[in-house]
Scaffold this motif. Structure first.
Motif, PDB file in Angstrom:
ATOM      1  N   ALA A  70      42.810  28.725  59.517  1.00  0.00           N
ATOM      2  CA  ALA A  70      41.497  29.078  59.082  1.00  0.00           C
ATOM      3  C   ALA A  70      40.737  29.555  60.592  1.00  0.00           C
ATOM      4  N   GLN A  71      40.007  30.735  60.360  1.00  0.00           N
ATOM      5  CA  GLN A  71      39.240  31.209  61.562  1.00  0.00           C
ATOM      6  C   GLN A  71      37.991  31.469  61.202  1.00  0.00           C
ATOM      7  N   LEU A  72      37.034  31.262  61.731  1.00  0.00           N
ATOM      8  CA  LEU A  72      35.405  31.448  61.735  1.00  0.00           C
ATOM      9  C   LEU A  72      34.972  32.569  62.828  1.00  0.00           C
ATOM     10  N   GLN A  73      34.409  33.785  61.762  1.00  0.00           N
ATOM     11  CA  GLN A  73      33.850  34.746  62.983  1.00  0.00           C
ATOM     12  C   GLN A  73      32.268  34.658  62.527  1.00  0.00           C
ATOM     13  N   THR A  74      31.556  34.877  63.566  1.00  0.00           N
ATOM     14  CA  THR A  74      30.250  35.245  63.296  1.00  0.00           C
ATOM     15  C   THR A  74      29.979  36.849  63.598  1.00  0.00           C
ATOM     16  N   ILE A  75      29.702  37.478  62.494  1.00  0.00           N
ATOM     17  CA  ILE A  75      29.426  39.036  62.431  1.00  0.00           C
ATOM     18  C   ILE A  75      28.396  39.420  62.677  1.00  0.00           C
ATOM     19  N   GLY A  76      27.272  38.631  62.726  1.00  0.00           N
ATOM     20  CA  GLY A  76      25.840  39.191  62.972  1.00  0.00           C
ATOM     21  C   GLY A  76      24.849  38.049  62.987  1.00  0.00           C
ATOM     22  N   HIS A  79      17.424  38.026  60.208  1.00  0.00           N
ATOM     23  CA  HIS A  79      15.851  38.142  60.737  1.00  0.00           C
ATOM     24  C   HIS A  79      15.715  36.976  61.421  1.00  0.00           C
ATOM     25  N   GLU A  80      15.785  35.745  60.789  1.00  0.00           N
ATOM     26  CA  GLU A  80      15.654  34.245  61.332  1.00  0.00           C
ATOM     27  C   GLU A  80      16.456  33.728  62.354  1.00  0.00           C
ATOM     28  N   HIS A  81      17.459  34.593  62.680  1.00  0.00           N
ATOM     29  CA  HIS A  81      18.467  34.295  63.611  1.00  0.00           C
ATOM     30  C   HIS A  81      19.506  33.174  63.344  1.00  0.00           C
ATOM     31  N   ARG A  82      19.659  33.260  61.953  1.00  0.00           N
ATOM     32  CA  ARG A  82      21.022  32.463  61.638  1.00  0.00           C
ATOM     33  C   ARG A  82      22.153  33.350  61.667  1.00  0.00           C
ATOM     34  N   PRO A  83      23.277  32.672  61.886  1.00  0.00           N
ATOM     35  CA  PRO A  83      24.495  33.494  62.078  1.00  0.00           C
ATOM     36  C   PRO A  83      25.000  33.740  60.760  1.00  0.00           C
ATOM     37  N   LYS A  84      25.393  34.889  60.797  1.00  0.00           N
ATOM     38  CA  LYS A  84      26.157  35.487  59.552  1.00  0.00           C
ATOM     39  C   LYS A  84      27.807  35.306  59.839  1.00  0.00           C
ATOM     40  N   VAL A  85      28.231  34.327  58.887  1.00  0.00           N
ATOM     41  CA  VAL A  85      29.882  33.945  59.328  1.00  0.00           C
ATOM     42  C   VAL A  85      30.667  34.320  57.943  1.00  0.00           C
ATOM     43  N   ILE A  86      31.774  34.525  58.609  1.00  0.00           N
ATOM     44  CA  ILE A  86      33.071  34.608  57.802  1.00  0.00           C
ATOM     45  C   ILE A  86      34.173  33.694  57.774  1.00  0.00           C
ATOM     46  N   LEU A  87      34.548  33.049  57.008  1.00  0.00           N
ATOM     47  CA  LEU A  87      35.806  32.181  57.208  1.00  0.00           C
ATOM     48  C   LEU A  87      36.902  32.888  56.683  1.00  0.00           C
ATOM     49  N   THR A  88      38.186  33.030  57.488  1.00  0.00           N
ATOM     50  CA  THR A  88      39.206  33.776  56.879  1.00  0.00           C
ATOM     51  C   THR A  88      40.276  32.678  56.912  1.00  0.00           C
ATOM     52  N   ILE A  89      41.048  32.743  55.741  1.00  0.00           N
ATOM     53  CA  ILE A  89      41.980  31.784  55.461  1.00  0.00           C
ATOM     54  C   ILE A  89      43.384  32.254  55.070  1.00  0.00           C
ATOM     55  N   HIS A 167      38.814  35.882  52.464  1.00  0.00           N
ATOM     56  CA  HIS A 167      37.647  35.862  53.675  1.00  0.00           C
ATOM     57  C   HIS A 167      36.598  35.077  52.813  1.00  0.00           C
ATOM     58  N   ILE A 168      35.720  34.317  53.177  1.00  0.00           N
ATOM     59  CA  ILE A 168      34.756  33.575  52.469  1.00  0.00           C
ATOM     60  C   ILE A 168      33.716  33.804  53.204  1.00  0.00           C
ATOM     61  N   ASP A 169      32.564  34.640  52.531  1.00  0.00           N
ATOM     62  CA  ASP A 169      31.036  34.547  53.141  1.00  0.00           C
ATOM     63  C   ASP A 169      30.345  33.609  52.254  1.00  0.00           C
ATOM     64  N   PRO A 170      30.093  32.381  52.913  1.00  0.00           N
ATOM     65  CA  PRO A 170      29.537  31.274  51.972  1.00  0.00           C
ATOM     66  C   PRO A 170      28.125  31.665  51.714  1.00  0.00           C
ATOM     67  N   THR A 171      27.277  32.532  52.265  1.00  0.00           N
ATOM     68  CA  THR A 171      25.776  32.668  52.017  1.00  0.00           C
ATOM     69  C   THR A 171      25.446  33.943  52.450  1.00  0.00           C
ATOM     70  N   GLU A 228      21.522  41.489  57.522  1.00  0.00           N
ATOM     71  CA  GLU A 228      22.577  40.943  56.707  1.00  0.00           C
ATOM     72  C   GLU A 228      23.602  41.858  55.930  1.00  0.00           C
ATOM     73  N   SER A 229      22.922  42.983  55.220  1.00  0.00           N
ATOM     74  CA  SER A 229      23.768  44.064  54.614  1.00  0.00           C
ATOM     75  C   SER A 229      24.466  44.976  55.321  1.00  0.00           C
ATOM     76  N   ARG A 230      23.799  45.238  56.695  1.00  0.00           N
ATOM     77  CA  ARG A 230      24.594  46.331  57.525  1.00  0.00           C
ATOM     78  C   ARG A 230      25.714  45.425  58.132  1.00  0.00           C
ATOM     79  N   VAL A 231      25.592  44.357  58.503  1.00  0.00           N
ATOM     80  CA  VAL A 231      26.887  43.856  59.000  1.00  0.00           C
ATOM     81  C   VAL A 231      28.099  43.643  57.922  1.00  0.00           C
ATOM     82  N   LYS A 232      27.334  43.298  56.853  1.00  0.00           N
ATOM     83  CA  LYS A 232      28.189  43.011  55.621  1.00  0.00           C
ATOM     84  C   LYS A 232      29.053  44.208  55.395  1.00  0.00           C
TER      85      LYS A 232
END
Ligand SMILES: [Zn+2]
Length: 847
Positions: A70-76, A79-89, A167-171, A228-232
């Motif tokens: 498993a590998q977790l990346q922050t892709i952006g 607006h409220e500065h929560r990390p946008k993450v993707i977990l790759t398995i 790739h899992i984008d949980p939220t 959120e959508s731009r990084v996605k």
């Protein structure tokens, strides 16, 4: 020794706990004890609480730390500065080759390169969850699914790990997720309360569905108005997944929905039939099998719209993948009564878990088939593009560099190839200037997205739209564009830079800045904030400038140097800095005596009042429309303004403000006293900007007197119709969202900065208001043949032809500016934003 025994007992206890607590979701399944289960990590079984977003990220960080699969990346960041993450398995072997796997997938999606050997390529599956923050079961399902892929000892899971990269984008929408989770957790009862009327099941305005600016991110894959959508989408184009999911919730009394969606009626016109006719039915068999196993009810082929390219389940369909939407009945809260008994949060989560597993199994069984389809998709796109009668689209607005930059950048974000236009060109009677226009060839792999940007669609298999039926992005950006029979072009564009202009150094009598650029209102606001006095010239003229004679249109800004509080050097140095930052050209003049037209001290020149703006928000107000305005003010203008809740309106002293924005909504909660205060304020010179049904309320209260459009020979509905045609018949009368051509009065301040009297506008209301009784106060009305794209019924089109887009009502010293279209729609109608901003900066000159 004792410690070891204790540890053994402890781990045994924990793994038993895990077995018990994950048993509901994965009955009988064996898991790797070295990987902590969600319940072990969180300290509660999934379904007991709405898991906070930071805890979801923490669990994924844990999975990343303990296993090389498993590998977790922050892709952006949001607006409220929560990390946008993707977990790759994936298997340890595939993880070691991840970059090569990605490069091969890109090669597969690029018809200009040789086709790689797909028999050995793992399938790429993107599991996306939680685009709507208050549809929370999906993110909990993401946690369980990640755990299952990594820890399950089943043959299926082993096979997946070897032959798939997941790739899992949980939220997709972490800000909305936390807004909702906080509500559901803080209103939870012990024991839980299933009554739908309980506070837990009824969030406060605006709810958690949307992001920080109250935007629906499941409409933003096309507009890309938000980070959120731009990084996605940026991430999407780095991988071209074979399958992408989008998990949702619907009404508590419903069951479960999976694709296929409604045939033809809700499908996108540019997507190959194979997607709908072959791939979707293949996958549906797997969803059905998994749902049958747990005895959960479901439906397909009805209602859900799959046509708008901004949906997370439609965008992948236009990129050679399979986009899948899933909807489960919602417990909205931890337990809610339904027609089938109480629905628990865990029940809704389990529905999404089994469909996550079904998606992966189907993608695994169809691995080679999906790779072949991805290749076919882009090959056929380029080939179809080559056969299109339009060899290219030419676009560009010679008066507005700011908007040109926004549109070119937008096309590049969607990986559409754009070239410079190397010669002055006339297409369809429209002139495109070299250096101010660009060329998009149709013969390119992104041909289907090119069509999405430039084509108007008017014919539909269905007449009921869940959402927008038109999305021609060139029109949204207000871009003059034309389909050309040739595809000549200059250099390919890869980046977009803010232009640099030479600032006129030395003494000046006054400075002039044209109002045509998209960022002109922004520099005006910044100048005013700095304390620089700015005036507007309400007529055309020409002046002798540092560049010789220049023609200026009405609306031009003037900074007269004889009327500044700051020293001359301070004014010019600040002006120079702000002009460079905003890409604005500044002209210096040495005399007020103009070469033609009005002079700089004319009575048609007036100081621009610094706006103090208030907007009504809260219960009863349309949060999308209010959010679009908030987003415009913050993100495009950088201008603070006050958002006042309807409940606090009685406390406001309107005389502290110049402008009141009233988005669509229900204003009946305002007290008699508030209404009187509002009347008094407008009469003394205030400006109200009223949207759609806010205008109807002002009419009702006697503040304005605008008339509705009535058709003398409107067709009457039949007296009796079959019961089951009700939704279709009534739905067809609505204006879901479509594009029309409006005619501007270029002499009116609302049209300052515009140079063409025809402008595409977006409309999603069936409120039709007649032109003003005062013949000078209808600056935006529709053309005789206004329908450009999207669905509208015949009767509504006839009404539209007789109606106004913008009307001004005078009221004492003040006025109301009524908008019946959506000038700020989805943060993407850059072409009509200036109508709205003109109402803010020039409202006091509009009647
Ligand atoms: Zn949803």
């Amino acid at each position: 020794m004792q410690k070891t025994i204790l540890y053994l007992i402890f781990t045994l206890f924990l793994s038993n706990l895990a077995l018990a607590q994950e048993e509901y979701y994965f009955p009988g399944e064996k898991f790797d004890p070295n990987i902590p289960s969600p319940s072990q990590f969180l300290g509660y079984p999934i379904g007991d609480w709405h898991t906070r977003y930071d805890l979801i990220v923490k669990y994924f960080e844990k999975l990343d730390q303990i296993s090389e699969t498993a590998q977790l990346q922050t892709i952006g960041y949001t607006h409220e500065h929560r990390p946008k993450v993707i977990l790759t398995i994936a298997s340890a072997k595939n993880m070691g080759n991840l970059e090569q796997i990605r490069q091969k997938q890109l090669q597969l999606a690029d018809p200009s390169q040789s086709k790689p050997d797909v028999s050995t390529m793992p399938s790429i599956v993107h599991l996306g969850y939680g685009v709507h923050g208050n549809e929370p079961s999906s993110a909990e399902a993401a946690i369980l699914t990640a755990y299952w892929i990594m820890a399950s000892q089943s043959d299926l899971a082993k096979n997946l790990r070897e032959n798939m990269v997941v790739h899992i984008d949980p939220t997709l929408n972490p800000d909305g997720r936390d807004r909702h989770s906080l509500w559901a957790n803080s209103n939870k009862g012990f024991p839980p309360v299933a009554d739908p009327l309980d506070r837990e099941h009824n969030e406060a305005w605006p709810g958690g569905r949307t992001n920080h600016y109250w935007f629906d991110l499941n409409r933003d894959w096309l507009p890309l108005a938000h980070p959120e959508s731009r990084v996605k989408v940026e991430w999407y184009h780095q991988w071209y997944p074979n399958v992408t999911t989008d998990f949702h919730e619907m009404g508590t009394n419903s069951t479960y929905f999976f694709e296929p969606t409604k045939p033809f009626g809700s499908e996108n016109p540019v997507v190959p039939r194979k997607n709908y006719d072959d791939i979707n039915p293949r996958f549906a068999k797997y969803f059905a099998k998994y749902m049958d196993e747990i005895g959960s009810l479901y439906w397909t082929k009805e209602v859900f719209d799959n046509s708008y390219p901004g949906y997370g389940s439609t965008y992948p369909d236009i990129h050679g993948g399979l986009g899948l939407v899933f909807e489960t009945a919602s417990s909205r809260g931890h337990l809610q009564a339904s027609q089938r008994g109480d629905i628990s949060f865990a029940f809704t989560i389990r529905n999404h878990v089994v469909n996550s597993l079904a998606t992966m199994e189907a993608a695994l069984d169809n691995r080679v088939y999906l790779h072949d389809y991805l290749r076919e998709f882009f090959e056929s796109a380029a080939a179809e593009g080559g056969k299109d009668a339009a060899k290219s689209y030419v676009f560009g607005d010679e008066f507005d560099d700011g908007r040109n930059r926004l549109f070119v950048r937008f096309l590049l974000d969607h990986k559409i190839k754009v070239y410079e236009n190397s010669a002055d060109l006339t297409v369809d009677g429209q002139a495109f200037k070299k250096g101010k226009s660009w060329v998009v060839p149709t013969n390119q792999p992104q041909y289907r997205m090119v069509r999405t940007m430039f084509e108007y669609v008017k014919e539909f298999a269905d007449s009921v739209f869940y959402d927008a039926s038109a999305w021609t992005m060139a029109a949204a950006y207000g871009m003059p564009f034309a389909a050309a029979a040739t595809a000549k072009s200059g250099t390919e564009i890869t980046t977009v830079a803010t232009p640099e202009f030479t600032f006129p150094e030395g003494k000046a009598y006054a400075y002039l800045i044209d109002w045509s650029d998209y960022y002109a209102p922004k520099i005006l606001f910044e100048l005013q904030k700095t304390g620089i006095h700015v005036e507007a010239i309400h007529g055309a003229f020409s002046s002798q400038t540092q560049d010789g004679k220049v023609e200026f249109a009405a609306g031009t800004m003037m900074i007269p140097m004889g009327f500044q509080k700051l020293k001359a050097e301070e004014v010019s140095s600040k002006l120079k800095e702000l002009a460079a930052k905003n890409g604005q050209k500044v002209y210096a003049v040495q005399t007020g005596l103009n070469l033609s037209g009005i002079d700089l001290g004319s009575n048609k020149v007036s100081a621009i009042q610094q706006p103090k703006v208030l907007m009504v928000v809260g219960t009863g107000i349309n949060s999308y429309e209010a959010g679009e305005i908030w987003n415009l003010m913050d993100q495009q203008l950088g201008m603070p303004f006050t958002k006042i809740n309807t409940e606090q309106f009685g406390r406001v002293n309107l005389h502290d403000y110049t402008t009141l924005i009233m988005p669509s909504g229900n204003y009946n909660t305002l007290s008699e006293g508030s209404v009187n205060h509002l009347k008094d304020w407008v009469n003394r010179g205030g400006t109200i900007i009223a949207m759609k049904n806010a205008s109807l309320w002002l009419n009702q209260k006697g503040i304005t007197k605008e008339a509705a459009v009535e058709l003398a020979d409107a067709p009457k509905d039949p007296e009796v119709l079959p019961f089951d045609t009700r939704n279709d018949f009534e739905g067809a009368k609505e204006v879901g969202g479509s594009i029309y051509l409006a005619e501007l009065d270029l002499t009116h301040p609302i049209a300052y900065g515009y140079h063409r009297n025809n402008l595409p506008v977006y409309r999603n209301t069936d409120i039709f208001i007649a032109p003003s009784a005062d013949k000078y106060l209808t600056p935006v009305k529709y053309t005789a043949n206004p329908h450009l794209g999207g669905y509208i019924s015949k009767t509504n089109l006839e009404k539209l032809k007789l109606s106004a887009g913008v009307v001004i009502s005078s009221s004492g010293q003040g006025r109301v500016v009524h908008f019946f279209d959506s000038p700020n729609f989805r943060g993407t109608w850059f072409g009509t934003n200036k109508l709205f901003l003109n109402a803010i900066f020039h409202g006091d000159n509009m009647d």
